[in-house]
Design a protein around this motif. Structure first.
Motif, PDB file in Angstrom:
ATOM      1  N   SER A 121       0.804  -1.236   0.000  1.00  0.00           N
ATOM      2  CA  SER A 121       0.000   0.000   0.000  1.00  0.00           C
ATOM      3  C   SER A 121       0.831   1.277   0.000  1.00  0.00           C
ATOM      4  CB  SER A 121      -0.925   0.049   1.228  1.00  0.00           C
ATOM      5  OG  SER A 121      -1.683  -1.104   1.323  1.00  0.00           O
ATOM      6  N   LYS A 122       2.042   1.191  -0.512  1.00  0.00           N
ATOM      7  CA  LYS A 122       2.867   2.407  -0.559  1.00  0.00           C
ATOM      8  C   LYS A 122       2.309   3.362  -1.618  1.00  0.00           C
ATOM      9  CE  LYS A 122       6.586   0.795   1.878  1.00  0.00           C
ATOM     10  NZ  LYS A 122       8.034   0.717   1.843  1.00  0.00           N
ATOM     11  N   GLN A 123       2.238   4.616  -1.285  1.00  0.00           N
ATOM     12  CA  GLN A 123       1.672   5.608  -2.195  1.00  0.00           C
ATOM     13  C   GLN A 123       2.769   6.532  -2.726  1.00  0.00           C
ATOM     14  OE1 GLN A 123      -1.499   5.967  -3.403  1.00  0.00           O
ATOM     15  NE2 GLN A 123      -1.874   4.007  -2.423  1.00  0.00           N
ATOM     16  N   PRO A 124       2.989   6.517  -4.020  1.00  0.00           N
ATOM     17  CA  PRO A 124       3.979   7.441  -4.584  1.00  0.00           C
ATOM     18  C   PRO A 124       3.461   8.877  -4.580  1.00  0.00           C
ATOM     19  CG  PRO A 124       2.898   6.219  -6.321  1.00  0.00           C
ATOM     20  CD  PRO A 124       2.376   5.648  -5.033  1.00  0.00           C
ATOM     21  N   THR A 125       4.378   9.827  -4.570  1.00  0.00           N
ATOM     22  CA  THR A 125       3.997  11.239  -4.611  1.00  0.00           C
ATOM     23  C   THR A 125       3.546  11.610  -6.034  1.00  0.00           C
ATOM     24  OG1 THR A 125       6.216  11.895  -5.229  1.00  0.00           O
ATOM     25  CG2 THR A 125       5.726  11.836  -2.872  1.00  0.00           C
ATOM     26  N   GLU A 126       2.914  12.754  -6.141  1.00  0.00           N
ATOM     27  CA  GLU A 126       2.473  13.231  -7.449  1.00  0.00           C
ATOM     28  C   GLU A 126       3.679  13.448  -8.374  1.00  0.00           C
ATOM     29  OE1 GLU A 126      -0.614  13.140  -8.394  1.00  0.00           O
ATOM     30  OE2 GLU A 126       0.048  13.781 -10.388  1.00  0.00           O
ATOM     31  N   ALA A 127       4.799  13.891  -7.782  1.00  0.00           N
ATOM     32  CA  ALA A 127       6.009  14.110  -8.600  1.00  0.00           C
ATOM     33  C   ALA A 127       6.482  12.796  -9.229  1.00  0.00           C
ATOM     34  CB  ALA A 127       7.116  14.702  -7.736  1.00  0.00           C
ATOM     35  N   ILE A 128       6.392  11.712  -8.473  1.00  0.00           N
ATOM     36  CA  ILE A 128       6.793  10.404  -8.998  1.00  0.00           C
ATOM     37  C   ILE A 128       5.841   9.980 -10.118  1.00  0.00           C
ATOM     38  CG2 ILE A 128       6.977   7.935  -8.407  1.00  0.00           C
ATOM     39  CD1 ILE A 128       7.955   8.822  -5.623  1.00  0.00           C
ATOM     40  N   LEU A 129       4.553  10.211  -9.908  1.00  0.00           N
ATOM     41  CA  LEU A 129       3.572   9.834 -10.929  1.00  0.00           C
ATOM     42  C   LEU A 129       3.749  10.658 -12.206  1.00  0.00           C
ATOM     43  CD1 LEU A 129       0.363   9.318  -8.756  1.00  0.00           C
ATOM     44  CD2 LEU A 129       1.828   7.573  -9.753  1.00  0.00           C
ATOM     45  N   THR A 130       4.121  11.917 -12.050  1.00  0.00           N
ATOM     46  CA  THR A 130       4.356  12.763 -13.227  1.00  0.00           C
ATOM     47  C   THR A 130       5.529  12.219 -14.044  1.00  0.00           C
ATOM     48  OG1 THR A 130       3.514  14.670 -12.052  1.00  0.00           O
ATOM     49  CG2 THR A 130       4.882  15.132 -13.975  1.00  0.00           C
ATOM     50  N   LEU A 131       6.599  11.817 -13.351  1.00  0.00           N
ATOM     51  CA  LEU A 131       7.745  11.212 -14.051  1.00  0.00           C
ATOM     52  C   LEU A 131       7.298   9.978 -14.828  1.00  0.00           C
ATOM     53  CD1 LEU A 131      10.748  11.124 -11.522  1.00  0.00           C
ATOM     54  CD2 LEU A 131      10.640  12.375 -13.675  1.00  0.00           C
ATOM     55  N   ALA A 132       6.471   9.165 -14.185  1.00  0.00           N
ATOM     56  CA  ALA A 132       6.007   7.919 -14.815  1.00  0.00           C
ATOM     57  C   ALA A 132       5.127   8.219 -16.032  1.00  0.00           C
ATOM     58  CB  ALA A 132       5.249   7.072 -13.800  1.00  0.00           C
ATOM     59  N   ARG A 133       4.251   9.192 -15.882  1.00  0.00           N
ATOM     60  CA  ARG A 133       3.381   9.575 -17.015  1.00  0.00           C
ATOM     61  C   ARG A 133       4.238  10.001 -18.200  1.00  0.00           C
ATOM     62  NH1 ARG A 133       0.494  12.586 -13.200  1.00  0.00           N
ATOM     63  NH2 ARG A 133      -1.212  11.309 -12.419  1.00  0.00           N
ATOM     64  N   ASN A 134       5.241  10.835 -17.925  1.00  0.00           N
ATOM     65  CA  ASN A 134       6.114  11.322 -19.001  1.00  0.00           C
ATOM     66  C   ASN A 134       6.878  10.183 -19.672  1.00  0.00           C
ATOM     67  OD1 ASN A 134       5.284  13.905 -18.534  1.00  0.00           O
ATOM     68  ND2 ASN A 134       7.015  14.442 -17.222  1.00  0.00           N
ATOM     69  N   ALA A 135       7.130   9.135 -18.915  1.00  0.00           N
ATOM     70  CA  ALA A 135       7.880   8.001 -19.462  1.00  0.00           C
ATOM     71  C   ALA A 135       6.951   6.932 -20.042  1.00  0.00           C
ATOM     72  CB  ALA A 135       8.755   7.387 -18.369  1.00  0.00           C
ATOM     73  N   GLY A 136       5.641   7.144 -19.946  1.00  0.00           N
ATOM     74  CA  GLY A 136       4.683   6.170 -20.477  1.00  0.00           C
ATOM     75  C   GLY A 136       4.648   4.871 -19.688  1.00  0.00           C
ATOM     76  N   ILE A 137       4.879   4.970 -18.389  1.00  0.00           N
ATOM     77  CA  ILE A 137       4.916   3.770 -17.535  1.00  0.00           C
ATOM     78  C   ILE A 137       3.641   3.689 -16.689  1.00  0.00           C
ATOM     79  CG2 ILE A 137       6.130   2.696 -15.583  1.00  0.00           C
ATOM     80  CD1 ILE A 137       8.721   3.992 -16.690  1.00  0.00           C
TER      81      ILE A 137
END
Lengths: 141, 119
Positions: free
Chosen positions: B73-89
């Protein structure tokens, strides 16, 4: 492509969370150039490990990537403390990183071995108190 | 295995990359040490980890991995999710522990080497 293409990056040593941004940038640029995906992956992993090392151990440095028709070179240069025992540092599992770095997912003693694994040629020049320069070459074929 | 199947098996919540759930993964790696991930994993893999920081996304991006599952149940920060979105992950989170999450994917056919037949 007669003249090599050169990409230059400053690696910020003050912020671990931003470590790897140069590798991400170079990966994107090389994809746009249409280089083989295997070459891009090897290069970006090798450079990423080097970048992480520069941030962990040397307070940052510079990264230069030279692209020619036959190979890609990565030159990582820092003004850090130098590597006291290169042979030891090349052993998988040997690390001098702190517990804090371990908690961030690095410092497993795989950085330099991974750089060697993913490059076709690698050389390390290091001097205690002066800094370290690592050159890696990846052939196109 | 489709990423949507990974989601179902792990009862996971998708945090970003919903539109990529139809893509396939062919191997998986459960690991908190990113250098170990960088040493061993093949492409089009899913990374399962309890480590939450931006380097997880960068590691996955360097390896051409297509999906990250945060366990326990670890929750990534919005900054981490933004990186992932940009990388298409694709990023998802599951309540399961790393051991159980890996085990469930393994017994359902996602094994360490490329799966020949889609499941």
């Amino acid at each position: 492509m007669s003249e090599p293409l050169v990409f230059h990056y400053e690696v910020d040593g003050s912020d671990f969370t931003s470590a790897g941004t140069a590798s991400v940038a170079v990966k994107k640029s090389l994809r746009q150039l249409g280089l083989p995906s295997e070459v891009i992956r090897k290069l970006s992993i090798a450079m990423y490990e080097g970048e992480i090392n520069m941030v962990i151990h040397a307070n940052g440095g510079t990264a230069d990537v030279l692209v020619t028709e036959d190979y890609v070179d990565i030159i990582l240069k820092d003004s850090g403390p130098g590597i006291p025992d290169v042979e030891k540092a090349m052993q998988e599992g040997y690390s001098t990183a702190t517990a804090e770095i371990h908690s961030l997912g690095f410092g497993a003693g795989m950085g330099l071995p991974n750089m060697k694994r993913y490059s076709d040629e690698m050389s390390i020049e290091t001097e205690l108190g002066v800094g370290t320069t690592i050159k890696m070459r990846i052939h196109m074929n | 295995m489709k990423i949507s199947t990974v989601k179902d098996i792990l009862n996971a919540k998708v945090l970003c990359g919903e539109e990529e759930l139809g893509r396939h993964v062919y191997s998986a790696c459960g690991c908190d040490m990113m250098s170990d991930v960088l040493a061993y994993v093949k492409d089009q893999a899913v990374l399962l980890t309890g480590l939450v920081n931006p380097q997880v996304v960068r590691t996955a991006e360097m390896m051409d991995m297509v999906c990250i599952v945060f366990v326990r149940s670890k929750q990534p920060t919005e900054a981490i999710l933004t990186l992932a979105r940009n990388a298409g992950i694709v990023v998802m989170a599951t309540d399961m522990r790393l051991y159980e999450a890996c085990g469930r994917l393994y017994i359902n056919g996602l094994q360490k080497d490329e799966v020949k037949q889609d499941v």
